[in-house]
Design a protein around this motif. Structure first.
Motif, PDB file in Angstrom:
ATOM      1  N   TRP B  23       0.813  -1.206   0.000  1.00 22.57           N
ATOM      2  CA  TRP B  23       0.000   0.000   0.000  1.00 22.57           C
ATOM      3  C   TRP B  23       0.854   1.266   0.000  1.00 22.57           C
ATOM      4  O   TRP B  23       0.466   2.282  -0.557  1.00 22.57           O
ATOM      5  CB  TRP B  23      -0.967  -0.009   1.190  1.00 22.57           C
ATOM      6  CG  TRP B  23      -0.330   0.194   2.543  1.00 22.57           C
ATOM      7  CD1 TRP B  23       0.191  -0.767   3.340  1.00 22.57           C
ATOM      8  CD2 TRP B  23      -0.159   1.427   3.216  1.00 22.57           C
ATOM      9  NE1 TRP B  23       0.687  -0.221   4.485  1.00 22.57           N
ATOM     10  CE2 TRP B  23       0.477   1.135   4.439  1.00 22.57           C
ATOM     11  CE3 TRP B  23      -0.476   2.745   2.934  1.00 22.57           C
ATOM     12  CZ2 TRP B  23       0.808   2.110   5.359  1.00 22.57           C
ATOM     13  CZ3 TRP B  23      -0.149   3.716   3.863  1.00 22.57           C
ATOM     14  CH2 TRP B  23       0.483   3.403   5.054  1.00 22.57           C
ATOM     15  N   ARG B  24       2.036   1.196   0.575  1.00 22.07           N
ATOM     16  CA  ARG B  24       2.896   2.385   0.615  1.00 22.07           C
ATOM     17  C   ARG B  24       3.374   2.765  -0.788  1.00 22.07           C
ATOM     18  O   ARG B  24       3.559   3.941  -1.098  1.00 22.07           O
ATOM     19  CB  ARG B  24       4.113   2.144   1.503  1.00 22.07           C
ATOM     20  CG  ARG B  24       3.784   2.065   2.969  1.00 22.07           C
ATOM     21  CD  ARG B  24       5.042   1.753   3.768  1.00 22.07           C
ATOM     22  NE  ARG B  24       4.704   1.104   5.020  1.00 22.07           N
ATOM     23  CZ  ARG B  24       4.312   1.734   6.094  1.00 22.07           C
ATOM     24  NH1 ARG B  24       4.209   3.036   6.106  1.00 22.07           N
ATOM     25  NH2 ARG B  24       4.023   1.073   7.204  1.00 22.07           N
ATOM     26  N   LEU B  26       1.712   2.034  -3.517  1.00 21.08           N
ATOM     27  CA  LEU B  26       0.558   2.418  -4.329  1.00 21.08           C
ATOM     28  C   LEU B  26       0.070   3.833  -4.042  1.00 21.08           C
ATOM     29  O   LEU B  26      -0.401   4.531  -4.922  1.00 21.08           O
ATOM     30  CB  LEU B  26      -0.597   1.431  -4.086  1.00 21.08           C
ATOM     31  CG  LEU B  26      -0.398   0.029  -4.664  1.00 21.08           C
ATOM     32  CD1 LEU B  26      -1.418  -0.918  -4.091  1.00 21.08           C
ATOM     33  CD2 LEU B  26      -0.504   0.061  -6.175  1.00 21.08           C
ATOM     34  N   VAL B  27       0.188   4.232  -2.775  1.00 19.80           N
ATOM     35  CA  VAL B  27      -0.305   5.578  -2.409  1.00 19.80           C
ATOM     36  C   VAL B  27       0.861   6.395  -1.862  1.00 19.80           C
ATOM     37  O   VAL B  27       1.353   6.147  -0.776  1.00 19.80           O
ATOM     38  CB  VAL B  27      -1.421   5.486  -1.333  1.00 19.80           C
ATOM     39  CG1 VAL B  27      -2.040   6.841  -1.079  1.00 19.80           C
ATOM     40  CG2 VAL B  27      -2.471   4.502  -1.760  1.00 19.80           C
TER      41      VAL B  27
END
Lengths: 410, 321
Positions: B23-24, B26-27
């Protein structure tokens, strides 16, 4: 000279179906000290699923605003809780063959095994949120620290939590919209376990966090997470059942649930008549208490049967071909029941009757008395888990200007 | 995300493998400094207010310090002042100095300090402006060790006080009693007049009188005058150079001959002053053979051909006048 380190500021937000709670604390000597606390009724979430992002954003932002005011600190990073069926868990493993020349495991072998585990793709369209360590094995033997041990095949296991990418982006984006960065995600059930279960409990324990919209569970075995899951049933379903069964509003049903509800139905309840308002005046309604407890106990029973079924399914996937039984030999510490719905009368007895395992209500251990309630196990556990699993970066000493700023804080 | 990462790094719209699914990755989490909604603005104000207040505090502090330190800023007219001195000058004197001059009360701190220091009685003046606009004046005054009778170009003789460094001043604020108790310097040669008066030999008699006043006040208070007739000024080691002190006789007992003078050598006065308390003058003057009408105490044998003088105190009969 080693610079003097300052206590790290930790902010956690637990967005539940019923309420959103935020806690700000400082980590001093590895322990959390509360600086501020805020709680509001959640808006825009039904059964753990976001249905109105704008309303949820406003609600969470108000909670953040309140907790900043009560703590006197500006929040820049937060830990977010992960609960509900949106967060799915799976077991992954990385295998590394130990070089034959000496057969001893080195730190590099472990790193390679971890890298090989993390190389496994998550399901399509899903993003990895966190990895939780499970036992490491050498030639099938579980070991706490494999470095220096001899063997041929090193396996590291993780419990990987993934979420649909859009859902994850929505959550992170919502928090980023408040000028706050997400420090990390923490599984809500793991957080509840951190707040209520001791290390010795984790030799074998099932922690069930029964909230308003979802029931999250996590199973620990030999101090490691074995599996975790969630079912979209919670306390609100009981309220809803009561509302339908008695043909009353949800508010009245919630009130009756809290005042006269019980997770166990007894024959004696059928003889009791209760009044809605108690004044027996015009408009006051009377109900049979047996009906209320029967509706609630049935839903409680059904929920835990779902939980049991979900656990068995997970265990069958983890140990194919083995008939795993949920008994006291497997879970010597039994079940810890926590979350808002654990406040229902006779909840522990009901779960004991359904699961046939010793059950106790999990109350978080925390310095602040007002947070020593099952419904706050999640938020207190978030802080504990943040310190244990993913401590925030150490802050540098504040400069003169920053110290001067503190003089004017209000 | 840095400049190079943005243009040369991995493309975010391309799937780069499983590691990219974290997630890091991706965002990127690029947050605005100020959130867009009302609550966000409130939070931004609350978090930045301390900084703004800190800056305002420093600016205000800087202004106050600047106004206090800058001596060229005129003093607010009519403001009161705090005054402190280690001497005798009255507050009225300071008030007069502040109000005097072309600028009047609008003069600045530097000008007031300079005006105060033009008076010989003021050794140093510390003039400061306080935060509330009032003045704080601290004076260090010259110590008067003697007096002289000075003849101004016109008018009668006036008494002026003398400091150890030879400055003469009017003695504003000194009581008559205090002035009377000071020894008078006599038989001196001088140049200039008024505040510019320079006394020959003051470089010897000044420290001499200061030492006497500080350490031998009991004797100093009995001295009526110091004659510089035989003081050769800068040539203080010259044989025969002395300081002739006249002792007040009025306070002396009448049942013995009075001591009318003490003669100190200019080359040896420090040792002679130290010797003075140890001489039993009272006892010697009461001896049966003390038959003269008055005596003079000579503290050294001064030979005009031999230098330095030899300390040998003795009482000699005073020459008849």
């Amino acid at each position: 000279m080693t610079p003097k380190l300052l206590p790290s500021l930790i902010a956690v937000i637990d967005i539940g179906t019923h309420k959103t709670v935020s806690l700000v604390g400082q980590m001093i000597n590895g322990k959390a000290r509360m600086l501020g606390f805020s709680e509001r009724r959640t808006d825009g979430v039904v059964k753990g699923t976001v249905i109105d992002l704008e309303r949820l954003h406003r609600c969470v932002h108000e909670v953040v605003n309140d907790v900043e005011r009560s703590s006197g600190r500006s929040i820049e990073h937060v830990y977010l809780s992960l609960s509900g069926p949106a967060a799915e868990g799976e077991r992954i493993k990385g295998i590394h063959a130990i070089p034959a020349h000496d057969g001893k495991v080195t730190a590099k072998d472990v790193t390679d095994a971890i890298a090989s585990a993390k190389r496994l793709e998550p399901p399509a369209g899903r993003a990895t949120l966190l990895y939780m360590r499970q036992p490491t094995t050498i030639d099938g033997r579980a070991v706490a620290n494999p470095v220096g041990m001899a063997g041929k095949r090193l396996e590291v296991h993780f419990w990987r939590v993934t979420m649909e990418e859009g859902n994850m982006r929505m959550r992170v984006g919502m928090v980023n919209g408040m000028s706050i960065k997400v420090q990390d995600f923490i599984l809500a059930s793991h957080a509840a376990a951190c707040a209520t279960a001791s290390d010795s409990d984790k030799q074998g324990v099932l922690v069930v966090d029964m909230g308003a919209g979802t029931t999250d569970w996590i199973l620990y075995y030999k101090e490691h997470i074995l599996c975790a899951g969630s079912i979209p049933v919670g306390g609100e379903h009981m309220t809803n059942d009561l509302s339908v069964a008695l043909r009353i509003s949800r508010e009245t049903a919630e009130d009756l649930k809290l005042r006269f509800g019980s997770a166990m139905h007894r024959e004696a309840d059928a003889n009791q008549t209760i009044w809605k308002d108690g004044d027996r005046g015009l408009g006051d309604q009377q109900f049979n208490r047996g009906t209320i407890t029967q509706v609630l106990s049935l839903r409680y029973q059904e929920t835990f049967e779902y939980v049991k079924k979900d656990i068995i399914q997970h265990l069958e996937q983890l140990f194919p071909g083995h008939a795993v039984k949920l008994d006291q030999y497997f879970l010597p510490a039994g079940i810890i029941l926590t979350g808002g719905s654990a406040n229902l009368a006779d909840a522990a007895e009901a779960v004991h009757a359904i699961m046939q395992l010793p059950t106790r209500i999990g109350v978080p251990t925390f310095e602040n008395d007002s947070l020593r309630k099952p419904e706050y196990a999640g938020v207190v556990g978030l802080m504990t888990a943040a310190i244990t699993d993913s401590p925030p970066p150490v802050r540098r000493p504040r400069g003169f200007l920053a110290s001067l700023k503190d003089l004017f804080r209000f | 995300m840095g400049f190079f990462d943005r243009f040369l790094g991995k493309r975010r719209d391309a799937f780069m493998g499983p590691a990219d699914r974290d997630w890091r990755s991706l965002v990127p989490q690029e947050v605005n400094r100020v959130p867009e909604d009302d609550i966000g603005r409130k939070r931004a104000v609350r978090s930045r207010l301390p900084l703004v207040l800190s800056i305002l505090f420093f600016v205000a502090l800087g202004v106050v310090i600047y106004l206090s330190v800058d001596e060229s800023v005129p003093v607010a007219a009519g403001r009161s002042f705090r005054y402190k001195t280690d001497g005798f000058l009255p507050a009225a004197f300071v008030q007069k100095v502040i109000s005097a001059g072309v600028e009047g009360p609008a003069k600045n701190v530097r000008a007031i300090k300079a005006d105060l220091e033009t008076d010989n009685q003021v050794l140093a003046a510390d003039v400061r402006r306080r935060a509330d606009g009032t003045l704080e004046i601290v004076l260090r005054e010259r110590v008067a060790v003697a007096k002289i009778a000075s003849a101004p170009p016109t008018g009668p003789m006036v008494v002026r006080l003398v400091s150890p460094d030879g400055q003469t001043f009017a003695g504003t604020g000194y009581s008559e009693q205090t002035i009377r108790s000071l020894p008078e310097i006599q038989d001196f040669r001088s140049t200039g007049s008024g505040d510019q008066l320079a006394i020959e030999g003051i470089e010897v008699v000044g420290p001499f009188l200061l030492a006497a006043r500080t350490s031998y006040e009991r004797f100093y208070l009995q001295w009526a005058s110091v004659s510089l007739r035989d003081c050769f000024g800068a040539q203080e080691d010259a044989p025969g150079s002395n300081l002739n002190v006249t002792v007040r006789t009025a306070a002396q007992p009448t049942d013995r001959p009075p001591l009318v003078g003490i003669i100190f050598s200019t080359a040896n006065w420090r040792k002679e002053l130290a010797l003075l308390p140890r001489i039993k003058i009272e006892e010697y003057l009461r001896m049966p053979n003390a038959t003269a009408q008055a005596y003079v105490l000579k503290l050294s044998i001064q030979n005009r051909t031999i230098s330095p003088p030899v300390p040998e105190p003795r009482l000699v009969p005073a020459p008849l006048r």
